[in-house]
Design a protein around this motif. Structure first.
Motif, PDB file in Angstrom:
ATOM      1  N   PHE A 156       0.832  -1.206   0.000  1.00 15.14           N
ATOM      2  CA  PHE A 156       0.000   0.000   0.000  1.00 15.14           C
ATOM      3  C   PHE A 156       0.867   1.257   0.000  1.00 15.14           C
ATOM      4  CE2 PHE A 156      -1.796   3.417   2.619  1.00 15.14           C
ATOM      5  CZ  PHE A 156      -2.908   3.747   1.866  1.00 15.14           C
ATOM      6  N   TYR A 157       1.916   1.250   0.834  1.00 17.51           N
ATOM      7  CA  TYR A 157       2.796   2.412   0.963  1.00 17.51           C
ATOM      8  C   TYR A 157       3.430   2.780  -0.377  1.00 17.51           C
ATOM      9  CZ  TYR A 157       6.931   5.121   2.301  1.00 17.51           C
ATOM     10  OH  TYR A 157       7.913   6.076   2.386  1.00 17.51           O
ATOM     11  N   HIS A 158       3.964   1.791  -1.094  1.00 13.01           N
ATOM     12  CA  HIS A 158       4.638   2.078  -2.366  1.00 13.01           C
ATOM     13  C   HIS A 158       3.654   2.577  -3.417  1.00 13.01           C
ATOM     14  CE1 HIS A 158       8.542   0.754  -1.026  1.00 13.01           C
ATOM     15  NE2 HIS A 158       8.046  -0.396  -0.606  1.00 13.01           N
ATOM     16  N   HIS A 159       2.436   2.007  -3.428  1.00  8.99           N
ATOM     17  CA  HIS A 159       1.435   2.498  -4.364  1.00  8.99           C
ATOM     18  C   HIS A 159       0.981   3.908  -3.985  1.00  8.99           C
ATOM     19  CE1 HIS A 159       0.609  -0.841  -7.098  1.00  8.99           C
ATOM     20  NE2 HIS A 159       0.851  -1.657  -6.083  1.00  8.99           N
ATOM     21  N   ALA A 160       0.885   4.176  -2.668  1.00  6.38           N
ATOM     22  CA  ALA A 160       0.469   5.505  -2.208  1.00  6.38           C
ATOM     23  C   ALA A 160       1.485   6.566  -2.623  1.00  6.38           C
ATOM     24  CB  ALA A 160       0.295   5.500  -0.687  1.00  6.38           C
ATOM     25  N   LEU A 161       2.775   6.233  -2.505  1.00  8.27           N
ATOM     26  CA  LEU A 161       3.811   7.174  -2.929  1.00  8.27           C
ATOM     27  C   LEU A 161       3.671   7.498  -4.410  1.00  8.27           C
ATOM     28  CD1 LEU A 161       7.105   5.995  -1.167  1.00  8.27           C
ATOM     29  CD2 LEU A 161       5.684   7.964  -0.604  1.00  8.27           C
ATOM     30  N   LYS A 162       3.401   6.480  -5.213  1.00  5.99           N
ATOM     31  CA  LYS A 162       3.240   6.694  -6.656  1.00  5.99           C
ATOM     32  C   LYS A 162       2.015   7.560  -6.943  1.00  5.99           C
ATOM     33  CE  LYS A 162       3.029   4.246 -11.083  1.00  5.99           C
ATOM     34  NZ  LYS A 162       1.917   5.040 -11.601  1.00  5.99           N
ATOM     35  N   MET A 163       0.918   7.299  -6.214  1.00  8.56           N
ATOM     36  CA  MET A 163      -0.301   8.090  -6.429  1.00  8.56           C
ATOM     37  C   MET A 163      -0.085   9.546  -6.051  1.00  8.56           C
ATOM     38  SD  MET A 163      -3.542   5.652  -5.426  1.00  8.56           S
ATOM     39  CE  MET A 163      -2.902   5.053  -3.870  1.00  8.56           C
TER      40      MET A 163
ATOM     41  N   GLY B  99       2.828  11.098  -6.036  1.00  6.07           N
ATOM     42  CA  GLY B  99       3.705  11.655  -7.059  1.00  6.07           C
ATOM     43  C   GLY B  99       2.950  12.007  -8.327  1.00  6.07           C
ATOM     44  N   ASP B 100       2.013  11.121  -8.739  1.00  2.00           N
ATOM     45  CA  ASP B 100       1.203  11.383  -9.923  1.00  2.00           C
ATOM     46  C   ASP B 100       0.304  12.601  -9.709  1.00  2.00           C
ATOM     47  OD1 ASP B 100       2.314   9.257 -11.235  1.00  2.00           O
ATOM     48  OD2 ASP B 100       0.661   7.870 -10.836  1.00  2.00           O
ATOM     49  N   TYR B 101      -0.242  12.721  -8.489  1.00  2.00           N
ATOM     50  CA  TYR B 101      -1.112  13.860  -8.189  1.00  2.00           C
ATOM     51  C   TYR B 101      -0.317  15.165  -8.252  1.00  2.00           C
ATOM     52  CZ  TYR B 101      -4.296  16.933  -5.654  1.00  2.00           C
ATOM     53  OH  TYR B 101      -5.110  17.975  -5.294  1.00  2.00           O
ATOM     54  N   GLU B 102       0.880  15.153  -7.657  1.00  2.11           N
ATOM     55  CA  GLU B 102       1.721  16.351  -7.682  1.00  2.11           C
ATOM     56  C   GLU B 102       2.074  16.730  -9.119  1.00  2.11           C
ATOM     57  OE1 GLU B 102       4.857  14.936  -4.945  1.00  2.11           O
ATOM     58  OE2 GLU B 102       4.426  16.748  -3.795  1.00  2.11           O
ATOM     59  N   ALA B 103       2.417  15.718  -9.939  1.00  2.36           N
ATOM     60  CA  ALA B 103       2.770  15.985 -11.330  1.00  2.36           C
ATOM     61  C   ALA B 103       1.578  16.559 -12.088  1.00  2.36           C
ATOM     62  CB  ALA B 103       3.258  14.697 -11.998  1.00  2.36           C
ATOM     63  N   MET B 104       0.381  16.009 -11.816  1.00  3.03           N
ATOM     64  CA  MET B 104      -0.818  16.508 -12.475  1.00  3.03           C
ATOM     65  C   MET B 104      -1.076  17.969 -12.116  1.00  3.03           C
ATOM     66  SD  MET B 104      -4.794  15.361 -11.926  1.00  3.03           S
ATOM     67  CE  MET B 104      -4.798  16.092 -10.264  1.00  3.03           C
TER      68      MET B 104
ATOM     69  N   PHE C 205       0.392  21.137  -1.010  1.00  5.20           N
ATOM     70  CA  PHE C 205       1.413  22.125  -1.345  1.00  5.20           C
ATOM     71  C   PHE C 205       2.386  21.563  -2.380  1.00  5.20           C
ATOM     72  CE2 PHE C 205      -0.098  23.679   2.711  1.00  5.20           C
ATOM     73  CZ  PHE C 205      -0.070  25.055   2.556  1.00  5.20           C
ATOM     74  N   GLN C 206       2.660  22.375  -3.384  1.00  2.00           N
ATOM     75  CA  GLN C 206       3.671  22.049  -4.382  1.00  2.00           C
ATOM     76  C   GLN C 206       5.022  22.531  -3.866  1.00  2.00           C
ATOM     77  OE1 GLN C 206       3.085  20.456  -7.361  1.00  2.00           O
ATOM     78  NE2 GLN C 206       5.270  20.397  -7.766  1.00  2.00           N
ATOM     79  N   LYS C 207       6.013  21.648  -3.910  1.00  2.00           N
ATOM     80  CA  LYS C 207       7.352  21.990  -3.434  1.00  2.00           C
ATOM     81  C   LYS C 207       8.326  21.821  -4.593  1.00  2.00           C
ATOM     82  CE  LYS C 207       6.377  19.156   0.089  1.00  2.00           C
ATOM     83  NZ  LYS C 207       6.530  18.329   1.299  1.00  2.00           N
ATOM     84  N   GLN C 208       8.781  22.937  -5.133  1.00  2.00           N
ATOM     85  CA  GLN C 208       9.667  22.914  -6.293  1.00  2.00           C
ATOM     86  C   GLN C 208      11.092  23.280  -5.864  1.00  2.00           C
ATOM     87  OE1 GLN C 208       9.059  22.121  -9.670  1.00  2.00           O
ATOM     88  NE2 GLN C 208      11.293  22.107  -9.523  1.00  2.00           N
ATOM     89  N   PRO C 209      12.043  22.332  -5.949  1.00  2.00           N
ATOM     90  CA  PRO C 209      13.434  22.647  -5.584  1.00  2.00           C
ATOM     91  C   PRO C 209      14.028  23.712  -6.499  1.00  2.00           C
ATOM     92  CG  PRO C 209      13.072  20.268  -5.722  1.00  2.00           C
ATOM     93  CD  PRO C 209      11.876  20.920  -6.334  1.00  2.00           C
ATOM     94  N   LEU C 210      14.704  24.692  -5.905  1.00  2.00           N
ATOM     95  CA  LEU C 210      15.381  25.740  -6.671  1.00  2.00           C
ATOM     96  C   LEU C 210      16.870  25.456  -6.802  1.00  2.00           C
ATOM     97  CD1 LEU C 210      13.724  28.995  -5.240  1.00  2.00           C
ATOM     98  CD2 LEU C 210      13.165  27.796  -7.365  1.00  2.00           C
ATOM     99  N   LEU C 211      17.503  25.100  -5.684  1.00  2.00           N
ATOM    100  CA  LEU C 211      18.929  24.798  -5.685  1.00  2.00           C
ATOM    101  C   LEU C 211      19.274  24.002  -4.436  1.00  2.00           C
ATOM    102  CD1 LEU C 211      20.181  26.961  -3.447  1.00  2.00           C
ATOM    103  CD2 LEU C 211      19.978  28.543  -5.343  1.00  2.00           C
ATOM    104  N   SER C 212      20.454  23.405  -4.432  1.00  2.00           N
ATOM    105  CA  SER C 212      20.923  22.606  -3.297  1.00  2.00           C
ATOM    106  C   SER C 212      22.110  23.300  -2.636  1.00  2.00           C
ATOM    107  CB  SER C 212      21.332  21.207  -3.755  1.00  2.00           C
ATOM    108  OG  SER C 212      20.247  20.523  -4.320  1.00  2.00           O
TER     109      SER C 212
END
Length: 282
Positions: A39-46, A48-53, A134-141
């Motif tokens: 369930f955990y691995h599928h939830a992470l994918k879901m 991730g897909d939601y964030e991408a959408m 919340f969308q979290k977009q990395p700018l720099l490291s």
């Protein structure tokens, strides 16, 4: 979230799926079941897909706001963000763009309260934000460094372990800064407690506590670089700690203006980071 609320939500998910996700036989040591792992691995994918959408939908939303208030931790000058914000604002005169610096915990709270439409904070400060909200977009490291007086006994070492700092007095940025939290976690992993004797929100003040002493401080490399002089040395941890600077905004509020600003900042952030590396600051 309280323990009772967490338990209630887990039971609700288990009831919906009609399967046990967590083995509660031993109350002191809960075990994730094989089904829970699946369930955990599928939830992470879901997620991730939601964030991408949501990210892909953002440019299609019309820009209805004529004012954009963005909060930032006090690093916009060191990372060249303030200059790039001003440059972006000059090309979008129809938008009133405002950048406000504050301490990390305050920036986060003002974002949650809706006072800021977006925030520029470290990933260590965003971990409590729900990814579906919340969308979290990395700018720099950036890399967390140990700053020492040039004549410190540890200054001769190129690499420093946390155990080397067990008895060293530390000056540090306060809780909520995005620096304090990883420092505490790094010491806790070694079952050590840092010897913190001084806290300040100002990098210059922290550095002022170092000369002529055996004190040290932790700061991110690019944020402290403008203040470094021959009086100090910068050293790496044995296991480097890397943090990302994130541009964060509510998922549903993403629009073309927001994504254009992020693209502009990311492009210039990479250029700035490459310039810093070429200058020998990496």
């Amino acid at each position: 979230m309280s323990q009772s609320e967490l338990s209630k939500r887990i039971r609700a998910v288990e009831n919906e799926l009609n399967i046990k996700l967590i083995d509660t036989y031993n109350k002191r040591r809960l075990q994730i079941t094989p089904a829970g792992e699946t369930f955990y691995h599928h939830a992470l994918k879901m997620i991730g897909d939601y964030e991408a959408m949501m990210h892909d939908l953002a440019p299609s939303r019309p820009t209805t706001r004529h004012q954009l208030k963005i909060g930032s931790i006090p690093i916009s000058g060191q990372y060249n963000i303030a200059q790039k914000m001003a440059s972006f604002a000059a090309t979008h005169p129809e938008i009133q763009l405002q950048l406000i610096e504050d301490e990390g915990n305050q920036v986060l709270q003002r974002l949650l309260d809706g006072e800021f439409q977006a925030a520029i904070i470290r990933d260590t400060q965003t971990r409590g934000l729900q990814p579906t909200k919340f969308q979290k977009q990395p700018l720099l490291s950036d890399e967390l460094k140990i700053i020492l007086p040039a004549d410190h006994p540890l200054a001769a070492q190129k690499i420093i372990r946390i155990h080397d700092l067990a008895k060293v007095q530390l000056a540090t940025l306060p809780p909520g800064s995005g620096v304090y939290e990883p420092v505490m976690a790094l010491f806790a992993r070694q079952n050590l407690k840092p010897q913190i004797f001084f806290e300040s929100t100002h990098i210059e003040t922290l550095l002022g506590m170092l000369p002529g002493s055996n004190n040290a401080t932790f700061l991110f490399k690019q944020s402290v670089a403008p203040f470094m002089t021959e009086a100090f040395v910068m050293r790496s941890l044995a296991i480097p700690f890397i943090s990302q600077l994130n541009f964060v905004y509510p998922q549903r509020d993403g629009n073309q203006l927001m994504t254009n600003l992020i693209d502009y900042l990311m492009t210039n952030a990479k250029t700035y980071q490459n310039t810093q590396q070429q200058a020998g600051l990496k």
